[in-house]
Design a protein around this motif. Sequence first.
Motif, PDB file in Angstrom:
ATOM      1  N   LEU A  30       0.959  -1.466   0.059  1.00 22.15           N
ATOM      2  CA  LEU A  30       0.019  -0.232   0.157  1.00 22.15           C
ATOM      3  C   LEU A  30       1.029   1.232   0.574  1.00 22.15           C
ATOM      4  O   LEU A  30       0.451   1.941  -0.460  1.00 22.15           O
ATOM      5  CB  LEU A  30      -1.288   0.139   1.506  1.00 22.15           C
ATOM      6  N   ALA A  31       1.543   1.138   0.915  1.00 21.89           N
ATOM      7  CA  ALA A  31       3.233   2.648   1.053  1.00 21.89           C
ATOM      8  C   ALA A  31       3.451   3.003  -0.330  1.00 21.89           C
ATOM      9  O   ALA A  31       3.612   3.114  -0.336  1.00 21.89           O
ATOM     10  CB  ALA A  31       4.122   2.485   2.485  1.00 21.89           C
ATOM     11  N   LEU A  32       3.370   1.812  -1.058  1.00 22.37           N
ATOM     12  CA  LEU A  32       4.158   1.459  -2.278  1.00 22.37           C
ATOM     13  C   LEU A  32       3.629   2.158  -3.186  1.00 22.37           C
ATOM     14  O   LEU A  32       3.621   2.975  -4.185  1.00 22.37           O
ATOM     15  CB  LEU A  32       5.193   0.520  -2.909  1.00 22.37           C
ATOM     16  N   ALA A  33       2.107   1.748  -3.298  1.00 19.54           N
ATOM     17  CA  ALA A  33       0.976   2.140  -4.389  1.00 19.54           C
ATOM     18  C   ALA A  33       0.640   3.251  -4.319  1.00 19.54           C
ATOM     19  O   ALA A  33       0.747   3.945  -5.539  1.00 19.54           O
ATOM     20  CB  ALA A  33      -0.158   1.061  -4.679  1.00 19.54           C
ATOM     21  N   CYS A  34       0.900   4.005  -3.240  1.00 23.09           N
ATOM     22  CA  CYS A  34       0.851   5.265  -2.884  1.00 23.09           C
ATOM     23  C   CYS A  34       2.112   6.438  -3.244  1.00 23.09           C
ATOM     24  O   CYS A  34       1.351   7.491  -3.978  1.00 23.09           O
ATOM     25  CB  CYS A  34      -0.001   5.660  -1.260  1.00 23.09           C
ATOM     26  N   THR A  35       3.039   5.765  -2.905  1.00 21.73           N
ATOM     27  CA  THR A  35       4.644   6.559  -3.753  1.00 21.73           C
ATOM     28  C   THR A  35       4.113   6.577  -5.369  1.00 21.73           C
ATOM     29  O   THR A  35       4.694   7.797  -5.331  1.00 21.73           O
ATOM     30  CB  THR A  35       5.600   5.602  -2.846  1.00 21.73           C
ATOM     31  N   VAL A  36       3.933   5.213  -5.562  1.00 22.82           N
ATOM     32  CA  VAL A  36       3.880   5.572  -6.894  1.00 22.82           C
ATOM     33  C   VAL A  36       2.520   6.212  -8.094  1.00 22.82           C
ATOM     34  O   VAL A  36       3.058   7.124  -8.881  1.00 22.82           O
ATOM     35  CB  VAL A  36       3.273   3.782  -7.721  1.00 22.82           C
ATOM     36  N   LEU A  37       1.378   6.314  -7.095  1.00 26.12           N
ATOM     37  CA  LEU A  37       0.141   7.294  -7.996  1.00 26.12           C
ATOM     38  C   LEU A  37       1.321   8.229  -7.516  1.00 26.12           C
ATOM     39  O   LEU A  37       0.270   9.166  -8.542  1.00 26.12           O
ATOM     40  CB  LEU A  37      -1.557   7.253  -6.831  1.00 26.12           C
ATOM     41  N   VAL A  38       1.440   9.314  -6.278  1.00 30.76           N
ATOM     42  CA  VAL A  38       2.521  10.555  -6.719  1.00 30.76           C
ATOM     43  C   VAL A  38       2.772  10.598  -6.985  1.00 30.76           C
ATOM     44  O   VAL A  38       2.621  11.726  -7.664  1.00 30.76           O
ATOM     45  CB  VAL A  38       2.711  10.943  -4.729  1.00 30.76           C
ATOM     46  N   LEU A  39       4.079   9.757  -8.184  1.00 33.25           N
ATOM     47  CA  LEU A  39       4.825   9.583  -8.809  1.00 33.25           C
ATOM     48  C   LEU A  39       3.915  10.330 -10.608  1.00 33.25           C
ATOM     49  O   LEU A  39       4.925  10.441 -11.485  1.00 33.25           O
ATOM     50  CB  LEU A  39       6.052   9.139  -8.908  1.00 33.25           C
ATOM     51  N   LEU A  40       2.952   9.513 -10.390  1.00 35.70           N
ATOM     52  CA  LEU A  40       1.977   9.756 -11.655  1.00 35.70           C
ATOM     53  C   LEU A  40       1.593  10.884 -12.688  1.00 35.70           C
ATOM     54  O   LEU A  40       0.943  11.091 -11.417  1.00 35.70           O
ATOM     55  CB  LEU A  40       1.701   8.359 -11.908  1.00 35.70           C
ATOM     56  N   ARG A  41       1.896  11.469 -13.270  1.00 37.29           N
ATOM     57  CA  ARG A  41       1.238  12.415 -13.549  1.00 37.29           C
ATOM     58  C   ARG A  41      -0.129  12.352 -14.890  1.00 37.29           C
ATOM     59  O   ARG A  41      -0.646  13.392 -14.379  1.00 37.29           O
ATOM     60  CB  ARG A  41       2.497  13.481 -14.114  1.00 37.29           C
ATOM     61  N   SER A  42       0.452  11.894 -15.735  1.00 35.83           N
ATOM     62  CA  SER A  42      -1.357  12.072 -16.589  1.00 35.83           C
ATOM     63  C   SER A  42      -2.274  11.338 -16.223  1.00 35.83           C
ATOM     64  O   SER A  42      -1.854  10.642 -15.877  1.00 35.83           O
ATOM     65  CB  SER A  42      -0.673  11.788 -18.446  1.00 35.83           C
TER      66      SER A  42
END
Length: 201
Positions: free
Chosen positions: A27-39
């Motif tokens: 969950l922590a990793l997925a939320c980090t990825v969501l923050v990094l996704l821009r488009s």
Amino acid sequence: MNGLTGAFVPGDSPLHRLPPGVKLAGLALACTVLVLLRSPLALAGAAVVVAGLYALSGVGVAAAWAQVKPVRWFAVMLFGMQWAFVDLQGAMSATLRVVLAVALAGLVTLTTRVLAMMSTLERCLAPARFVGLDPFRLSLLLSLTVRSVPVVAGLATRVREAQRARGVERSLRAFAVPLVVSSLRHADALGEALSARGLDD
């Protein structure tokens, strides 16, 4: 099972069988990825992945909807504010991030027993003993915080329905005052229950 209650939905899916620690780390990793996704397109792809995880878990459509339902109005307001002050793409991206993060957190709670999650949190917080903090109480605090989110959301829904019945749905005072009073009553009841179990300090 309304919202992020931590209400476990029994099942034998791969997600149910994963250890709680792995799910929390994911969950922590997925939320980090969501923050990094821009488009918005990339986030739409992430939404497909989240929907696939819910399908894999087998918790059902009603339980899935209950996870994001409490934040629907917040999402609408966030979208409007972002669109007004940033742009349409930024508004879509910010809103999708919030909704997907809530959905992922909800999926973890739906596929993990509360006691198992508390045990995992207690082990992770074990170093807190060195600064005089009780890991059990910290894990209990975190669990109660998560479980309080849908409770307050449910109270807000009931207050809103009562507003509509009285024809004062546009009154901020008629919404805020009953919500605050109901939340305080819930907090008092929770405090009494904890006190009865020797957790009043």
